[in-house]
Design a protein around this motif. Structure first.
Motif, PDB file in Angstrom:
ATOM      1  N   ASP A   8       0.853  -1.199   0.000  1.00  0.00           N
ATOM      2  CA  ASP A   8       0.000   0.000   0.000  1.00  0.00           C
ATOM      3  C   ASP A   8       0.882   1.240   0.000  1.00  0.00           C
ATOM      4  OD1 ASP A   8      -2.991   1.063   0.552  1.00  0.00           O
ATOM      5  OD2 ASP A   8      -1.546   2.303   1.620  1.00  0.00           O
ATOM      6  N   THR A   9       0.674   2.080  -1.003  1.00  0.00           N
ATOM      7  CA  THR A   9       1.387   3.368  -1.056  1.00  0.00           C
ATOM      8  C   THR A   9       0.376   4.458  -1.413  1.00  0.00           C
ATOM      9  OG1 THR A   9       1.908   3.029  -3.388  1.00  0.00           O
ATOM     10  CG2 THR A   9       3.605   2.381  -1.816  1.00  0.00           C
ATOM     11  N   SER A  10      -0.847   4.330  -0.866  1.00  0.00           N
ATOM     12  CA  SER A  10      -1.903   5.241  -1.310  1.00  0.00           C
ATOM     13  C   SER A  10      -1.723   6.663  -0.795  1.00  0.00           C
ATOM     14  CB  SER A  10      -3.264   4.711  -0.880  1.00  0.00           C
ATOM     15  OG  SER A  10      -3.292   4.567   0.523  1.00  0.00           O
ATOM     16  N   CYS A  11      -1.009   6.823   0.329  1.00  0.00           N
ATOM     17  CA  CYS A  11      -0.881   8.162   0.899  1.00  0.00           C
ATOM     18  C   CYS A  11       0.534   8.379   1.425  1.00  0.00           C
ATOM     19  CB  CYS A  11      -1.956   8.364   1.969  1.00  0.00           C
ATOM     20  SG  CYS A  11      -2.056  10.069   2.543  1.00  0.00           S
ATOM     21  N   ASP A  12       0.695   8.430   2.732  1.00  0.00           N
ATOM     22  CA  ASP A  12       1.999   8.818   3.266  1.00  0.00           C
ATOM     23  C   ASP A  12       2.712   7.716   4.036  1.00  0.00           C
ATOM     24  OD1 ASP A  12       0.149   8.857   5.262  1.00  0.00           O
ATOM     25  OD2 ASP A  12       0.842  10.699   6.197  1.00  0.00           O
ATOM     26  N   GLU A  13       2.343   6.460   3.796  1.00  0.00           N
ATOM     27  CA  GLU A  13       3.112   5.379   4.390  1.00  0.00           C
ATOM     28  C   GLU A  13       3.486   4.405   3.293  1.00  0.00           C
ATOM     29  OE1 GLU A  13       2.571   5.571   7.901  1.00  0.00           O
ATOM     30  OE2 GLU A  13       0.421   5.817   8.206  1.00  0.00           O
ATOM     31  N   SER A  14       4.780   4.020   3.257  1.00  0.00           N
ATOM     32  CA  SER A  14       5.193   2.939   2.356  1.00  0.00           C
ATOM     33  C   SER A  14       5.008   1.665   3.156  1.00  0.00           C
ATOM     34  CB  SER A  14       6.660   3.062   1.964  1.00  0.00           C
ATOM     35  OG  SER A  14       6.934   4.335   1.442  1.00  0.00           O
ATOM     36  N   ALA A  15       4.081   0.823   2.715  1.00  0.00           N
ATOM     37  CA  ALA A  15       3.728  -0.326   3.541  1.00  0.00           C
ATOM     38  C   ALA A  15       3.728  -1.615   2.746  1.00  0.00           C
ATOM     39  CB  ALA A  15       2.350  -0.100   4.160  1.00  0.00           C
ATOM     40  N   ALA A  16       4.279  -2.659   3.361  1.00  0.00           N
ATOM     41  CA  ALA A  16       4.255  -3.986   2.749  1.00  0.00           C
ATOM     42  C   ALA A  16       4.093  -5.022   3.847  1.00  0.00           C
ATOM     43  CB  ALA A  16       5.535  -4.243   1.966  1.00  0.00           C
ATOM     44  N   GLY A  17       3.294  -6.055   3.559  1.00  0.00           N
ATOM     45  CA  GLY A  17       3.092  -7.109   4.540  1.00  0.00           C
ATOM     46  C   GLY A  17       2.842  -8.421   3.837  1.00  0.00           C
ATOM     47  N   VAL A  18       3.091  -9.505   4.559  1.00  0.00           N
ATOM     48  CA  VAL A  18       2.831 -10.829   3.993  1.00  0.00           C
ATOM     49  C   VAL A  18       1.762 -11.506   4.844  1.00  0.00           C
ATOM     50  CG1 VAL A  18       3.798 -13.095   3.439  1.00  0.00           C
ATOM     51  CG2 VAL A  18       5.194 -11.032   3.118  1.00  0.00           C
ATOM     52  N   VAL A  19       0.725 -12.025   4.174  1.00  0.00           N
ATOM     53  CA  VAL A  19      -0.373 -12.697   4.868  1.00  0.00           C
ATOM     54  C   VAL A  19      -0.598 -14.064   4.224  1.00  0.00           C
ATOM     55  CG1 VAL A  19      -2.864 -12.589   5.350  1.00  0.00           C
ATOM     56  CG2 VAL A  19      -1.470 -10.530   5.545  1.00  0.00           C
ATOM     57  N   THR A  20      -0.819 -15.059   5.070  1.00  0.00           N
ATOM     58  CA  THR A  20      -1.059 -16.411   4.575  1.00  0.00           C
ATOM     59  C   THR A  20      -2.553 -16.732   4.636  1.00  0.00           C
ATOM     60  OG1 THR A  20       1.131 -17.073   5.332  1.00  0.00           O
ATOM     61  CG2 THR A  20      -0.442 -18.848   4.908  1.00  0.00           C
ATOM     62  N   LEU A  56      10.206   2.134  -0.570  1.00  0.00           N
ATOM     63  CA  LEU A  56       9.434   0.902  -0.822  1.00  0.00           C
ATOM     64  C   LEU A  56      10.293  -0.355  -1.027  1.00  0.00           C
ATOM     65  CD1 LEU A  56       6.584  -0.256  -0.957  1.00  0.00           C
ATOM     66  CD2 LEU A  56       6.600   0.164  -3.420  1.00  0.00           C
ATOM     67  N   PRO A  57      11.374  -0.300  -1.823  1.00  0.00           N
ATOM     68  CA  PRO A  57      12.152  -1.543  -2.004  1.00  0.00           C
ATOM     69  C   PRO A  57      12.639  -2.136  -0.679  1.00  0.00           C
ATOM     70  CG  PRO A  57      12.815   0.115  -3.617  1.00  0.00           C
ATOM     71  CD  PRO A  57      11.888   0.801  -2.651  1.00  0.00           C
ATOM     72  N   GLY A  58      13.114  -1.279   0.219  1.00  0.00           N
ATOM     73  CA  GLY A  58      13.598  -1.758   1.515  1.00  0.00           C
ATOM     74  C   GLY A  58      12.469  -2.300   2.380  1.00  0.00           C
ATOM     75  N   VAL A  59      11.302  -1.662   2.286  1.00  0.00           N
ATOM     76  CA  VAL A  59      10.137  -2.100   3.070  1.00  0.00           C
ATOM     77  C   VAL A  59       9.693  -3.499   2.614  1.00  0.00           C
ATOM     78  CG1 VAL A  59       7.679  -1.623   3.460  1.00  0.00           C
ATOM     79  CG2 VAL A  59       9.342   0.213   3.682  1.00  0.00           C
ATOM     80  N   VAL A  60       9.677  -3.705   1.302  1.00  0.00           N
ATOM     81  CA  VAL A  60       9.291  -5.019   0.763  1.00  0.00           C
ATOM     82  C   VAL A  60      10.310  -6.076   1.180  1.00  0.00           C
ATOM     83  CG1 VAL A  60       9.038  -6.349  -1.373  1.00  0.00           C
ATOM     84  CG2 VAL A  60       7.939  -4.101  -1.160  1.00  0.00           C
ATOM     85  N   ALA A  61      11.588  -5.738   1.069  1.00  0.00           N
ATOM     86  CA  ALA A  61      12.635  -6.699   1.452  1.00  0.00           C
ATOM     87  C   ALA A  61      12.495  -7.078   2.926  1.00  0.00           C
ATOM     88  CB  ALA A  61      14.019  -6.095   1.185  1.00  0.00           C
ATOM     89  N   GLN A  62      12.207  -6.083   3.756  1.00  0.00           N
ATOM     90  CA  GLN A  62      12.068  -6.360   5.189  1.00  0.00           C
ATOM     91  C   GLN A  62      10.818  -7.200   5.474  1.00  0.00           C
ATOM     92  OE1 GLN A  62      12.359  -2.851   7.702  1.00  0.00           O
ATOM     93  NE2 GLN A  62      11.670  -4.028   9.489  1.00  0.00           N
TER      94      GLN A  62
END
Ligand code: KG4
Ligand code: ZN
Length: 340
Positions: A8-20, A56-62
């Protein structure tokens, strides 16, 4: 098991998460841009776009590292297509396309409000449906009739400002800076919610719609009048009375929706759902009415990647897969997205 990476990058947070499987959060990483925008007193769209590009790239990697997974383990990549700020959305959509293409996995487009809605599912998997969800964020205030997975309808909406927007604007007026909602809640905790009786916009006895701009203006005008006469105002009382007015309307409209749709499950989501006064008021009311109530933990209320992954899972199960022509749509309506 299907692991989905949500972005999610819709506003002011670069966010990434993994859900099963749409319900187990493996990771949820957020790079907040608060420090970047604070000097401007609000979000500057182009500054936000550039900050997303960098973080974002670092957020996804983390997010992958914390989940203990690699790209090869993912079943799909889900991304917020809209609504939101165009530049920030473009960064997320372009990144998700690249990750999906390079990994040879499906790409799933997610509507931001569906993301918020599915935080309720993350908080309570197998939440009994149908339900009514009060979704209040910075950009939206809606009542959703959640019939079944990805069968969702807006049954009430704000006619002007969103509740979060009103919180932000009143906070800014009171000199509390950005982000306003949490700061206003903190100040309100020391005030009397009945000190001032600010207006509540009911919009008729059966209306499920909202309006907050009159309330915001009433607060601003009242303060200006007192100050013009050289008077002092207890700001904590102003904050508490404003918050009480917003919360009373949100709760009563949610109750109206519950009664008119005759359902037993009530849920609360969106950034404003992080507000303790609202959480408590709605929960108490639901308990009194005998309804089951779900509210996500605070960290899932504001924008995040896990919510996109969760909603993405249920969209994927309905066969909704996007292609490399996917475009960011800043004004994407839920109706257009769901085709209803
Ligand atoms: O859902 P969200 O993170 O972003 C949007 O999709 O808009 O919501 C952000 C909004 C902001 O307006 C913020 O002030 C509000 O949620 N918010 C709060 C609180 N925490 C965040 N409003 C009131 N009380 C809070 N504790
Ligand atoms: Zn949001």
């Amino acid at each position: 098991m299907l692991h989905i990476l949500g972005i999610d990058t819709s506003c002011d947070e670069s966010a990434a998460g993994v859900v099963t499987d749409g319900q187990v959060v493996r990771s949820n990483v957020i790079a907040s841009q608060v420090a970047v925008h604070r000097p401007y007193g609000g979000v500057v769209p182009e500054v936000a776009s550039r900050a997303h590009l960098i973080s974002l790239p670092g957020v996804v990697a983390q997010a992958l590292e914390e989940a203990g997974l690699g790209f090869g383990d993912l079943g799909a990549v889900a991304v917020t297509q809209g609504p939101g700020l165009v530049g920030p959305l473009l960064v997320g959509v372009a990144a998700a396309k690249a990750f999906a293409y390079a990994s040879g996995i499906p790409l799933i487009a997610v509507h931001h409000l569906l993301g918020h809605l599915y935080t309720c599912w993350l908080a309570r998997p197998e939440l009994p449906l149908p339900a009514i969800c009060l979704l209040a964020s910075g950009g939206h205030t809606v009542l959703l009739y959640w019939e079944d997975h990805v069968r969702v309808r807006i049954v009430g909406r704000t006619l002007d400002e969103a509740a979060g927007e009103a919180f932000d604007k009143v906070a800014r007026f009171l000199g509390l800076g950005y982000p306003g909602g949490p700061a206003l809640e903190k100040l309100a905790a020391a005030g009397d919610p009945q000190a001032f009786s600010f207006p509540r916009a009911w919009l008729g006895p059966d209306s499920l719609d909202f309006s907050f701009s009159g309330l915001k203006t009433a607060v601003v005008n009242y303060c200006r009048e007192v100050w013009a006469k050289g008077g002092q105002l207890p700001l904590a009382d102003v904050a508490a009375s404003f918050q009480a007015a917003v919360v009373e309307v949100l709760v009563e409209k949610a109750v109206r929706a519950m009664k008119s749709f005759n359902v037993q499950s009530l849920a609360l989501a969106g950034g404003v759902a992080a507000n303790g006064y609202l959480r408590q008021a709605l929960e108490e009311r639901a308990r009194r009415e005998g309804w089951n109530f779900t509210v996500p933990p605070r960290e899932l209320c504001t924008d995040n990647g896990a919510m996109v992954a969760a909603a993405g899972y249920f969209l994927y199960r309905q066969g909704r897969v996007a292609d490399q022509y996917l475009e960011a749509v800043p004004g994407l309506s839920l109706e257009a997205f769901l085709g209803n």
